[in-house]
Design an enzyme around this catalytic site. Structure first.
Site, PDB file in Angstrom:
ATOM      1  N   HIS A   1       0.840  -1.187   0.000  1.00  0.00           N
ATOM      2  CA  HIS A   1       0.000   0.000   0.000  1.00  0.00           C
ATOM      3  C   HIS A   1       0.874   1.235   0.000  1.00  0.00           C
ATOM      4  O   HIS A   1       1.895   1.271   0.688  1.00  0.00           O
ATOM      5  CB  HIS A   1      -0.929  -0.008   1.228  1.00  0.00           C
ATOM      6  CG  HIS A   1      -2.068   0.948   1.084  1.00  0.00           C
ATOM      7  ND1 HIS A   1      -1.934   2.284   1.307  1.00  0.00           N
ATOM      8  CD2 HIS A   1      -3.360   0.751   0.689  1.00  0.00           C
ATOM      9  CE1 HIS A   1      -3.103   2.876   1.089  1.00  0.00           C
ATOM     10  NE2 HIS A   1      -3.974   1.973   0.704  1.00  0.00           N
TER      11      HIS A   1
ATOM     12  N   ASP B   1      -7.831  -5.078  -0.181  1.00  0.00           N
ATOM     13  CA  ASP B   1      -8.411  -5.846  -1.282  1.00  0.00           C
ATOM     14  C   ASP B   1      -8.205  -7.346  -1.130  1.00  0.00           C
ATOM     15  O   ASP B   1      -8.967  -8.139  -1.688  1.00  0.00           O
ATOM     16  CB  ASP B   1      -7.781  -5.398  -2.606  1.00  0.00           C
ATOM     17  CG  ASP B   1      -8.017  -3.924  -2.855  1.00  0.00           C
ATOM     18  OD1 ASP B   1      -9.187  -3.518  -2.821  1.00  0.00           O
ATOM     19  OD2 ASP B   1      -7.043  -3.171  -3.054  1.00  0.00           O
TER      20      ASP B   1
END
Lengths: 380, 380
Positions: free
Chosen positions: A265, A316
């Site tokens: 991320h 996700d």
């Protein structure tokens, strides 16, 4: 063309503070995500999506009467013009739901009761309306493309339960309702993620909410953003179909320089706090539904990627297996992200419009040196 | 939350270099605008919109065979699916053309022959296709909302002439064709303007061209961006309707703290070089059409604002009177901006996708200090 009046920024504006905001706090080093200062863990454990919407839009938790009022307003907006249903029916049946959602949300502006108004209160009404309408569009298109009837909304249900009713044609179990509710809370906002930033760039020209949300949906579609949860599930299905060892499968992908979605991320240098909840949900729902394999496969891949690449699972990664065991089609994963993130998008758009400045950076020109010259075509 | 790993940027990312680009050079201090290094003045005097498209997409002027090939490809793409015409017919007749354009371009993805492809060559084909299609959509919706037949395109005409044919139902005069052609050249690109930046932010999630262009159209709509040319014409019409002295009218607006659109620019500290051409066009077309008053009014307002506020006219100021004397409806001014800017948008989207990094800045959190706590609703 970096001159005295410009400053170079890192590629992708990494680490560049583009605006101020009162909506969402992220500490990427400590793995903290908070809406209005309240930790996402407390919200996931205790709150509802509706309450979270209120927190994002108004900056504090609602009192009982305020929450009841918001419930009623959201329920009252569970209505879309027949022109939108017509648009969904006219779309070819093989079109990606994200493309249909982007188009239908753009078309919602044709019928919006506040279309000509752009004051703060009108924008809040539009935020509430869009939150109800986006859920309806995602569910209705899925029914239509499958040749099923569009389901009538139920104003007595929560946002999560009503969405599952519209999608499946029957009231969900309490487990499924709460699972989706938590997923909606976890996905509701994430500061200047790419889709929210696209929405703010659009709003900053003083364009309208529908334009801004349409931009956000287009950005969310990308596999480096919301589209990643669909990519994760496609990977899990491939592993399953080939009866492969998940670690060997992924190791092989890495050897072929293929990207493994759902890891790493831009902002978090530790575990994405949303992944913490989704991992548990994926496990518990997998066991409860008699399909533990998707969680087990995911966990093995997570452990391997963490050891091999020092990358953490992000929001996700476990949303994929969570939605799958809830019986949701893969190509609805990203639309469901939008069903949640509409709350954060509209909060950011309203914040941008309330204290606006055009967002217009510069580019460093690396093309043919100025001045080149136009020459007649026969001399080229 | 500005920490060691973040850097504060000026509001609206003013002067922040967000990416590199080989497409467009702007020197805001000298008033220079150049595509591929070639000054906009040379292009306006000598080039065509098609040649300018080639320059933006391929980085150099085309040879004769290449230009002929592009002409043929653009002409071959003067075709849109009946589903799009249906969408235009189904839109309520009072909807703003920019809202319809945004929706119809989003829907074009349903029917795109290269929908499943995203390599460089497929993206160039989509850029060519979208350039032809956007012009067709703008013209077709205008015909449909006025109860007129949609006009058949003419593959032998230039892009500008074909657009005017589709809009008006008859071939344009050479003067009108060349005027629009120059206007299209002048508007084709402008580095990281807000709509192009919205397109690049969207593309940078690896979303598709249709999503990215849809974002751009939404951003262009705003009155701080493309929407300004419509605002300028509304002002001129107000002055005319009230038979007012334009300087007194504008002075009065300033006294009421009202914004005068069409002046000042984030990047130019001198005259916007596009205004230089549009001023001449506004004058010449005004005289030729027997309607010099719009230019004359504009010139008086320009001189006053320059003296009073030290602000220069920008691209939007004289495009208003230019389009008006060409007989174009006010609410088509911004759509026509899109008819041109699609060339630059797609060039930037392809450049972004060819060397991508997610565009994801940070926000400075100014909300309730972390950690706040969730409290039961009865205790709030």
């Amino acid at each position: 063309m970096s001159t005295a009046s410009t400053t170079q920024a890192p590629k992708g504006l990494e680490g560049v503070v583009a605006c101020t905001s009162k909506i969402c706090f992220i500490d990427g080093d400590r793995g903290v995500l908070a809406y209005g200062g309240i930790d996402i863990h407390e919200l996931a454990d205790n709150s509802t999506f509706e309450e979270t919407c209120y927190l994002l839009w108004f900056g504090r938790l609602p009192k009982a009467s305020e929450l009841k009022d918001l419930h009623q307003k959201l329920a009252a907006e569970r209505s879309i013009d027949p022109g939108i249903i017509n648009l969904l029916r006219n779309a070819p049946k093989n079109v990606a739901p994200m493309d249909v959602l982007r188009t239908a949300v753009s078309a919602l502006s044709f019928y919006d009761a506040d279309d000509k108004k752009d004051d703060h209160d009108a924008n809040v009404r539009k935020a509430i309306r869009l939150t109800s309408q986006i859920a309806m569009i995602v569910a209705a298109y899925d029914r239509i493309r499958k040749g099923k009837d569009v389901v009538k909304p139920d104003p007595t249900l929560s946002h999560a339960a009503n969405f599952l009713l519209l999608l499946n044609g029957e009231k969900p179990s309490q487990t499924a309702e709460r699972a989706l509710d938590i997923a909606l809370i976890l996905h509701a906002d994430h500061e200047l993620n790419a889709s929210t930033f696209a929405a703010r760039v659009t709003a900053a020209t003083l364009s309208d909410i529908h334009s801004s949300v349409t931009s956000a949906i287009g950005a969310l579609k990308g596999p480096l953003h919301g589209g990643a949860n669909e990519a994760v599930m496609h990977l899990l299905k491939e592993v399953d179909k080939n009866n492969a060892n998940p670690v060997e499968y992924v190791r092989n992908m890495l050897a072929q320089k293929k990207k493994i979605s759902g890891f790493g991320h831009r902002v978090y240098h530790t575990e994405d706090p949303r992944a913490t909840h989704l991992r548990v949900m994926s496990h518990d729902l997998g066991v409860a539904s008699g399909q533990p394999k998707w969680y087990e496969m995911s966990k093995k891949i997570e452990d391997f990627i963490k050891a091999e690449k020092k990358l953490n699972a992000n929001v996700d990664f476990y949303s994929a297996s969570t939605y799958h065991v809830l019986g949701i089609d893969i190509d609805l994963f990203t639309p469901i992200f939008a069903v949640s993130r509409i709350s954060g998008w509209t909060a950011h758009i309203i914040e941008q419009l309330d204290n606006n400045r055009l967002i217009r950076p510069r580019a460093d020109y690396l093309g043919p040196a100025y001045p080149q010259h136009w020459v007649p075509i026969e001399n080229r």
